[in-house]
Design a protein around this motif. Structure first.
Motif, PDB file in Angstrom:
ATOM      1  N   ARG B  63       0.855  -1.182   0.000  1.00  0.00           N
ATOM      2  CA  ARG B  63       0.000   0.000   0.000  1.00  0.00           C
ATOM      3  C   ARG B  63       0.892   1.234   0.000  1.00  0.00           C
ATOM      4  N   ALA B  64       0.641   2.100  -0.949  1.00  0.00           N
ATOM      5  CA  ALA B  64       1.392   3.342  -1.039  1.00  0.00           C
ATOM      6  C   ALA B  64       0.421   4.473  -1.327  1.00  0.00           C
ATOM      7  N   GLU B  65       0.403   5.474  -0.498  1.00  0.00           N
ATOM      8  CA  GLU B  65      -0.497   6.628  -0.665  1.00  0.00           C
ATOM      9  C   GLU B  65      -1.931   6.175  -0.886  1.00  0.00           C
ATOM     10  N   ASN B  66      -2.412   5.290   0.003  1.00  0.00           N
ATOM     11  CA  ASN B  66      -3.796   4.823  -0.029  1.00  0.00           C
ATOM     12  C   ASN B  66      -4.178   4.085  -1.304  1.00  0.00           C
ATOM     13  N   GLN B  67      -3.176   3.555  -1.990  1.00  0.00           N
ATOM     14  CA  GLN B  67      -3.444   2.757  -3.176  1.00  0.00           C
ATOM     15  C   GLN B  67      -2.736   1.415  -3.006  1.00  0.00           C
ATOM     16  N   VAL B  68      -3.452   0.323  -3.248  1.00  0.00           N
ATOM     17  CA  VAL B  68      -2.816  -0.990  -3.155  1.00  0.00           C
ATOM     18  C   VAL B  68      -2.243  -1.351  -4.528  1.00  0.00           C
ATOM     19  N   TRP B  69      -0.968  -1.699  -4.527  1.00  0.00           N
ATOM     20  CA  TRP B  69      -0.272  -2.027  -5.776  1.00  0.00           C
ATOM     21  C   TRP B  69       0.014  -3.529  -5.844  1.00  0.00           C
ATOM     22  N   ASP B  70      -0.163  -4.090  -7.019  1.00  0.00           N
ATOM     23  CA  ASP B  70       0.248  -5.476  -7.253  1.00  0.00           C
ATOM     24  C   ASP B  70       1.732  -5.481  -7.601  1.00  0.00           C
ATOM     25  N   ILE B  71       2.491  -6.222  -6.819  1.00  0.00           N
ATOM     26  CA  ILE B  71       3.924  -6.344  -7.055  1.00  0.00           C
ATOM     27  C   ILE B  71       4.169  -7.721  -7.673  1.00  0.00           C
ATOM     28  N   THR B  72       4.498  -7.738  -8.939  1.00  0.00           N
ATOM     29  CA  THR B  72       4.753  -8.996  -9.633  1.00  0.00           C
ATOM     30  C   THR B  72       6.244  -9.277  -9.614  1.00  0.00           C
ATOM     31  N   LEU B  73       6.617 -10.416  -9.026  1.00  0.00           N
ATOM     32  CA  LEU B  73       8.033 -10.767  -8.889  1.00  0.00           C
ATOM     33  C   LEU B  73       8.410 -11.767  -9.982  1.00  0.00           C
ATOM     34  N   SER B  74       9.577 -12.390  -9.861  1.00  0.00           N
ATOM     35  CA  SER B  74       9.977 -13.389 -10.855  1.00  0.00           C
ATOM     36  C   SER B  74       9.239 -14.703 -10.565  1.00  0.00           C
ATOM     37  N   PRO B  75       9.444 -15.739 -11.392  1.00  0.00           N
ATOM     38  CA  PRO B  75       8.800 -17.023 -11.089  1.00  0.00           C
ATOM     39  C   PRO B  75       9.162 -17.499  -9.672  1.00  0.00           C
ATOM     40  N   PRO B  76       8.283 -18.303  -9.062  1.00  0.00           N
ATOM     41  CA  PRO B  76       8.453 -18.659  -7.639  1.00  0.00           C
ATOM     42  C   PRO B  76       9.839 -19.183  -7.275  1.00  0.00           C
ATOM     43  N   ALA B  77      10.372 -20.112  -8.059  1.00  0.00           N
ATOM     44  CA  ALA B  77      11.660 -20.712  -7.689  1.00  0.00           C
ATOM     45  C   ALA B  77      12.785 -19.663  -7.727  1.00  0.00           C
ATOM     46  N   ARG B  78      12.709 -18.751  -8.704  1.00  0.00           N
ATOM     47  CA  ARG B  78      13.757 -17.734  -8.819  1.00  0.00           C
ATOM     48  C   ARG B  78      13.639 -16.706  -7.687  1.00  0.00           C
ATOM     49  N   THR B  79      12.406 -16.354  -7.352  1.00  0.00           N
ATOM     50  CA  THR B  79      12.189 -15.426  -6.238  1.00  0.00           C
ATOM     51  C   THR B  79      12.746 -16.031  -4.948  1.00  0.00           C
ATOM     52  N   GLU B  80      12.493 -17.321  -4.776  1.00  0.00           N
ATOM     53  CA  GLU B  80      12.981 -18.008  -3.580  1.00  0.00           C
ATOM     54  C   GLU B  80      14.511 -18.054  -3.562  1.00  0.00           C
ATOM     55  N   ARG B  81      15.127 -18.303  -4.733  1.00  0.00           N
ATOM     56  CA  ARG B  81      16.602 -18.321  -4.799  1.00  0.00           C
ATOM     57  C   ARG B  81      17.199 -16.968  -4.446  1.00  0.00           C
ATOM     58  N   ALA B  82      16.419 -15.904  -4.700  1.00  0.00           N
ATOM     59  CA  ALA B  82      16.901 -14.565  -4.352  1.00  0.00           C
ATOM     60  C   ALA B  82      16.778 -14.307  -2.855  1.00  0.00           C
ATOM     61  N   GLY B  83      16.314 -15.309  -2.106  1.00  0.00           N
ATOM     62  CA  GLY B  83      16.186 -15.180  -0.656  1.00  0.00           C
ATOM     63  C   GLY B  83      14.823 -14.686  -0.209  1.00  0.00           C
ATOM     64  N   LEU B  84      13.986 -14.354  -1.168  1.00  0.00           N
ATOM     65  CA  LEU B  84      12.672 -13.802  -0.826  1.00  0.00           C
ATOM     66  C   LEU B  84      11.662 -14.934  -0.685  1.00  0.00           C
ATOM     67  N   LYS B  85      11.725 -15.610   0.468  1.00  0.00           N
ATOM     68  CA  LYS B  85      10.800 -16.720   0.727  1.00  0.00           C
ATOM     69  C   LYS B  85       9.531 -16.180   1.375  1.00  0.00           C
ATOM     70  N   GLU B  86       8.498 -17.004   1.352  1.00  0.00           N
ATOM     71  CA  GLU B  86       7.258 -16.611   2.022  1.00  0.00           C
ATOM     72  C   GLU B  86       7.542 -16.386   3.499  1.00  0.00           C
ATOM     73  N   GLY B  87       6.990 -15.325   4.062  1.00  0.00           N
ATOM     74  CA  GLY B  87       7.127 -15.087   5.490  1.00  0.00           C
ATOM     75  C   GLY B  87       8.364 -14.311   5.886  1.00  0.00           C
ATOM     76  N   VAL B  88       9.273 -14.055   4.948  1.00  0.00           N
ATOM     77  CA  VAL B  88      10.491 -13.313   5.291  1.00  0.00           C
ATOM     78  C   VAL B  88      10.145 -11.867   5.638  1.00  0.00           C
ATOM     79  N   ILE B  89       9.334 -11.230   4.814  1.00  0.00           N
ATOM     80  CA  ILE B  89       8.936  -9.841   5.068  1.00  0.00           C
ATOM     81  C   ILE B  89       7.557  -9.836   5.721  1.00  0.00           C
ATOM     82  N   PRO B  90       7.447  -9.312   6.936  1.00  0.00           N
ATOM     83  CA  PRO B  90       6.149  -9.346   7.618  1.00  0.00           C
ATOM     84  C   PRO B  90       5.162  -8.327   7.034  1.00  0.00           C
TER      85      PRO B  90
END
Lengths: 162, 129
Positions: B63-90
């Motif tokens: 949420r930025a300035e009262n607007q919800v944005w969809d953040i599209t990342l890379s494919p799941p396995a690549r996102t995970e390899r980048a260290g961005l696993k589910e639950g890492v960012i609260p």
């Protein structure tokens, strides 16, 4: 439609697709592609034969091998497709390709049924020579089939690019 | 007979090839980068919906300035390899994303190359500088 897609999204299958590891979607997607490839590959051969290509090859010879592969491919594509749909079901609301794909599949299935019960198809399995009219009927149904499956696959692929 | 058969095959085959090309033409938006602006785009906000590794792309919402944005990342396995696993960012954490905004100004979506949270940089598209 939105209610149905919301129900799909919230289903146990939807949860499984989203929450069972980073490779789940990719593997189910692979199964979907294999199913579609088997379906379309065999349907393409049958439809071209109905359109008059390879007329010296008896239709019965082709149907004997191509129909089971097409049916198996359709089954695999359907099962895997339900999983892919459930994963992100609510995202497809308003996606125009979504509303093209499924009617095309429905018409393709009706057409396949009509072909299978037509006297021309029955005769082509070897019981007698086809009349010119019957050959034209089969060609028309082959063209319809090709149009339906090409539309379904084309629209299906475009869903992700909308 | 043979002549008409092969010319008919050619016609049908040609029509098929044309149909396939027509289907391939508009394929430039969602999965590639063609549907997104060329300019770099940066957005800071708070995590509204945490990282999901569901396919075909990992996603999150901020949420930025009262607007919800969809953040599209890379494919799941690549996102995970980048260290961005589910639950890492609260949920509620403040993050900054770097990437490219959707070309349609009515769509609040960022195809994201990097996510910065709490001094950590997750480079989900390491091949894109």
């Amino acid at each position: 439609m939105h209610g149905f897609l919301a129900w799909m999204y919230a289903s146990a299958l939807g949860h499984f697709m989203r929450e069972s590891g980073p490779w789940t979607y990719a593997i189910v997607n692979l199964a979907h592609i294999l199913g579609v490839a088997s379906l379309f590959g065999s349907v393409l051969i049958l439809d071209l034969r109905l359109l008059g290509v390879w007329r010296r090859t008896p239709l019965a010879v082709l149907t004997h091998v191509a129909v089971p592969v097409a049916a198996g491919g359709f089954g695999l594509a359907t099962l895997s497709g339900i999983g892919l749909l459930a994963a992100n079901a609510t995202e497809y609301v308003g996606n125009p390709f979504f509303y093209v794909k499924f009617p095309a599949i429905a018409i393709g299935l009706v057409n396949a049924f009509v072909v299978s019960v037509s006297p021309a198809w029955e005769a082509a399995s070897g019981t007698r020579e086809l009349t010119a009219i019957e050959n034209r009927q089969l060609a028309l149904m082959g063209a319809t089939s090709l149009a339906c499956w090409l539309t379904a696959i084309g629209a299906g692929r475009m869903i992700g690019y909308w | 007979m043979e002549q008409t058969l092969s010319s008919r095959s050619l016609t049908v085959g040609g029509a098929l090839v044309v149909a396939l090309f027509l289907m391939i033409l508009p394929a430039s938006a969602h999965h590639g980068w063609g549907g997104y602006q060329d300019e770099d785009f940066q957005l800071s906000g708070t995590v509204e919906s945490p990282v999901s590794l569901a396919g075909p792309h990992a996603t999150m919402k901020i949420r930025a300035e009262n607007q919800v944005w969809d953040i599209t990342l890379s494919p799941p396995a690549r996102t995970e390899r980048a260290g961005l696993k589910e639950g890492v960012i609260p949920v509620g954490a403040k993050v900054t994303v770097f990437g490219h905004r959707h070309r349609d100004p009515k769509r609040f979506e960022v195809k994201t190359e990097r996510v910065n949270w709490n001094g950590r940089l997750f480079n989900v598209y390491p091949d894109r500088s």
